[in-house]
Design a protein around this motif. Sequence first.
Motif, PDB file in Angstrom:
ATOM      1  N   ASP A 101       0.825  -1.204   0.000  1.00  0.00           N
ATOM      2  CA  ASP A 101       0.000   0.000   0.000  1.00  0.00           C
ATOM      3  C   ASP A 101       0.864   1.261   0.000  1.00  0.00           C
ATOM      4  N   HIS A 104       2.267   1.856  -3.412  1.00  0.00           N
ATOM      5  CA  HIS A 104       1.328   2.503  -4.337  1.00  0.00           C
ATOM      6  C   HIS A 104       1.361   4.009  -4.174  1.00  0.00           C
TER       7      HIS A 104
ATOM      8  N   HIS B   5      -9.058   0.682  -4.864  1.00  0.00           N
ATOM      9  CA  HIS B   5      -9.367  -0.455  -4.007  1.00  0.00           C
ATOM     10  C   HIS B   5     -10.840  -0.426  -3.654  1.00  0.00           C
ATOM     11  N   ASN B  19      -7.484   2.312   2.326  1.00  0.00           N
ATOM     12  CA  ASN B  19      -7.012   0.938   2.180  1.00  0.00           C
ATOM     13  C   ASN B  19      -6.307   0.467   3.449  1.00  0.00           C
ATOM     14  N   THR B  20      -5.523   1.361   4.059  1.00  0.00           N
ATOM     15  CA  THR B  20      -4.810   1.007   5.292  1.00  0.00           C
ATOM     16  C   THR B  20      -5.790   0.591   6.376  1.00  0.00           C
ATOM     17  N   HIS B  80      -5.350  -8.889  -2.809  1.00  0.00           N
ATOM     18  CA  HIS B  80      -6.062  -7.959  -3.693  1.00  0.00           C
ATOM     19  C   HIS B  80      -6.841  -8.641  -4.805  1.00  0.00           C
TER      20      HIS B  80
END
Lengths: 325, 127
Positions: A101, A104, B5, B19-20, B80
Amino acid sequence: MDSTVTTGVEESVWGGGDNRPLGASYGKMMMWFFILSDALTFSGFLAAYGFSRFKFIETWPIADEVFTHVPFFHGNYPMYYVAFMTFVLIMSSVTMVLAVDAGHRMKKNSVIWYMFLTIIGGAIFVGSQAWEWATFIQGDYGAVETKGGRILQFVNADTGERAALADFAATLPEERTIHENKNGIWFYSEGSLPTYSVNEVLEGFKAHSNIVVRTETINEEGEKVVLSRQESLAKLKNATQVVEGANLIHNEYGSRLFADFFFFITGFHGFHVFSGVVFNLIIFFNVALGTYEKRGHYEMVEKVGLYWHFVDLVWVFVFTFFYLV
Amino acid sequence: MAHAHKLEIFRGLWKFKSNTQKIWGVLVFLTLVTAVEVALGIIKPHALTTSHVLGMKALNWIFIILTLVKAYYIAWDFMHLRDEKSSLRRAVVWTFLFLVAYLSFILLVEGNYIYNVFKDGFVTWNF
């Protein structure tokens, strides 16, 4: 002539060019297909385990009674350490996905830190696995193997707890040295001898009236059958050797296939974790050197990330089928 | 690279802002499932070990189902797969599921058959 020539100048041919079938880059898709084939290999192992277990469903060892140790603690703690190992692996999966992440969002320093934590998690897991192996190989209480290859363990009839050979075996004035090919038959070798001979165990058994034999058979309640004193003595007549710990041929915990599958499945998985740690290390150094910063994307982190998650995924299944079910 | 995402799990029941946050949410869920598994494995509730569903202990079914749930969230959120095209997802997951379902069916039925040969037949033990 133009019509036969592929149009467009292919950049980065090594990486599979610019075609992106199924919306994934060449590297990522191939990682997925590698994972698929590797997953099938592991499934083959686990299905073979299931086959052997169904075949010997009445005599299979109970995993809770085999894996009862926690480092630095004495006593009977079934499963706790394996649960801890599972948690470590899931946790390192989380730091890995956090690294992806951060990649990204092109945050180099976060990627470095998360990769570092992932590697530490992986190292803790491999170390734990090695400890688990060492404990398993070293053995616990010791047992006796019969002529037919069955394992007889010992129980204290008063308390119902397992009795170690050291608790009751007699010391006899007999001497048996390890055969070495330098002073014996040169093409014949012998591993280390167990602490006690069969005779010493037998004499000790006769002297202690509170010790009885526990067989491999599982009763209706899912517990191992414990024999009476009379039956125990009859069974012990067939004893041929003392077994301490486990290897590929003898296994004090019960069925030798259990030990074989333990070594193969957790060994194959541990090898994957080890190689995963190596891949992560390589990528970690690349990140630290700024390779992906220059390249403009962190897709390599994503690819090793896929592999690392796969290792975690496999463990989830090994944990269930080896330790829980 | 798909930067977008999908930020919800449990079919939209639990939504995340980033997302985290989703990663930590999934971790909480996976830890919870593992804790339940370990607790059940240590306690071994009598009702679950004595009742049988389709020839297997109810407790073992619970373990297997919880494992599949965990595997789903690892693959969908950590790897993912949720963000990949459905064609890639199917190429990987369906291939695996069909082959493994077939393999385990064959091997478990065969293992059970050999158990019966040992039990009722004239062979007691060979290896």
